[in-house]
Enzyme design. Structure first.
Site, PDB file in Angstrom:
ATOM      1  NE  ARG A   1       0.402   3.038  -2.763  1.00 16.78           N
ATOM      2  CZ  ARG A   1       1.326   3.988  -2.789  1.00 16.78           C
ATOM      3  NH1 ARG A   1       1.041   5.166  -3.329  1.00 16.78           N
ATOM      4  NH2 ARG A   1       2.533   3.782  -2.284  1.00 16.78           N
TER       5      ARG A   1
ATOM      6  CG  HIS B   1       2.324   7.719  -9.050  1.00 18.73           C
ATOM      7  ND1 HIS B   1       1.974   6.396  -8.856  1.00 18.73           N
ATOM      8  CD2 HIS B   1       2.778   8.143  -7.844  1.00 18.73           C
ATOM      9  CE1 HIS B   1       2.209   6.040  -7.604  1.00 18.73           C
ATOM     10  NE2 HIS B   1       2.705   7.101  -6.964  1.00 18.73           N
TER      11      HIS B   1
END
Length: 310
Positions: free
Chosen positions: A225, A273
């Site tokens: 994250r 991502h």
């Protein structure tokens, strides 16, 4: 007949509708999968945080919400979500993460960038990496993804330490836990892989102080994250040489703005991502199997601990 609401985007529906229907049939479930069920008739919600459902209060007969994503930080604090919430734990997602992490750790370990960037006719002799056994790696986070990556790296010969907020046993990995264990886990590490969930307790876990515990020139690999890293501190550590390079797949703001200094820093690699995607075929089987368990009266798997945030 059970009624399953698919609460994700249009693109996801195109990818998941047929695999979910096939997975329900394989589990012997008679299921009506739709994006348009009235809330009061819904038995289960297949959910993505970017989908249309924000308020769960009307789903008074819903037995569980089954997430398509591994991360739940954008929904776990939703006060209207009183139903059990299961996050996605999928062998396809796990394998994808293992491949991405081992690939980038090996890239930094072997010094591949030096040769890829130096195709200029210079024969660079005497530039050898240490053996894996002499390159200590720390994995922050020992959940399903972190444990799998830690074991894969240990299998390649790296001495691997793992850190989690709670004690966890992972074969072949030195365990550290709690606030006191964080420094022991990071002290002298030459590679750090961050795979923690985002919670108030994990935000900025890599900061000016903790980055200083690493071996000089260490590599940072973050597919977890974005908020796990203090961006200003990481950029300063890169500029000083305390951190030799960073590969970052996740960010506080996504897409990463074009003006962000990560894009132009010579020792930062940005990936969009992509470290681990949820594959519709395998994820559909996970969801169908969990619903089938609940229908048999067995406990749901992968339930989120609301207090812990993951």
């Amino acid at each position: 007949m059970i009624r399953v609401l698919f609460a994700a985007g249009d693109e996801a529906w195109d990818s998941y509708a047929l695999p979910l229907k096939a997975a329900f049939a394989a589990e012997g479930l008679t299921a009506d999968l739709s994006r348009d069920h009235a809330p009061t008739v819904v038995d289960y919600i297949v959910f993505a945080p970017d989908g249309p459902v924000r308020d769960f209060a009307a789903f008074v007969n819903t037995r569980a919400v089954l997430g398509l994503w591994a991360g739940v930080e954008t929904v776990v604090g939703n006060a209207t979500l009183t139903q059990p919430l299961a996050r996605m734990v999928d062998d396809g997602l796990t394998q994808g993460m293992v491949e991405w992490v081992t690939g980038h750790v090996l890239r930094h370990h072997l010094g591949m960038d030096t040769h890829l960037a130096g195709q200029d006719g210079t024969w660079r002799v005497g530039v050898y990496p240490p053996l894996a056994r002499d390159r200590p790696v720390t994995v922050l986070g020992l959940g399903a993804l972190g444990s799998a990556c830690a074991q894969a790296l240990a299998g390649l010969g790296f001495p691997v330490a793992g850190w989690a907020r709670r004690p966890r046993r992972v074969p072949g990995v030195a365990r550290h836990a709690g606030a006191d264990g964080l420094q022991r886990a990071l002290q002298g590490a030459q590679v750090v892989v961050t795979l923690l969930p985002r919670t108030p307790a994990t935000e900025n876990v890599l900061n000016g102080e903790t980055l200083g515990w690493l071996a000089p020139g260490a590599f940072v690999v973050n597919p977890g994250r974005g908020a796990l890293i203090d961006d200003v501190a990481l950029l300063a550590a890169l500029d000083s040489g305390q951190v030799g390079a960073a590969t970052l797949d996740v960010f506080r703001m996504e897409p990463l703005p074009p003006s962000h200094p990560y894009w132009t820093h010579p020792r930062v690699t940005v990936t969009p991502h992509v470290a681990a995607a949820t594959r519709p075929d395998s994820a559909a089987r996970v969801i169908a199997a969990n619903i089938a368990r609940d229908q048999r009266g067995a406990p749901l798997l992968h339930l989120v601990d609301r207090a812990a945030g993951y």
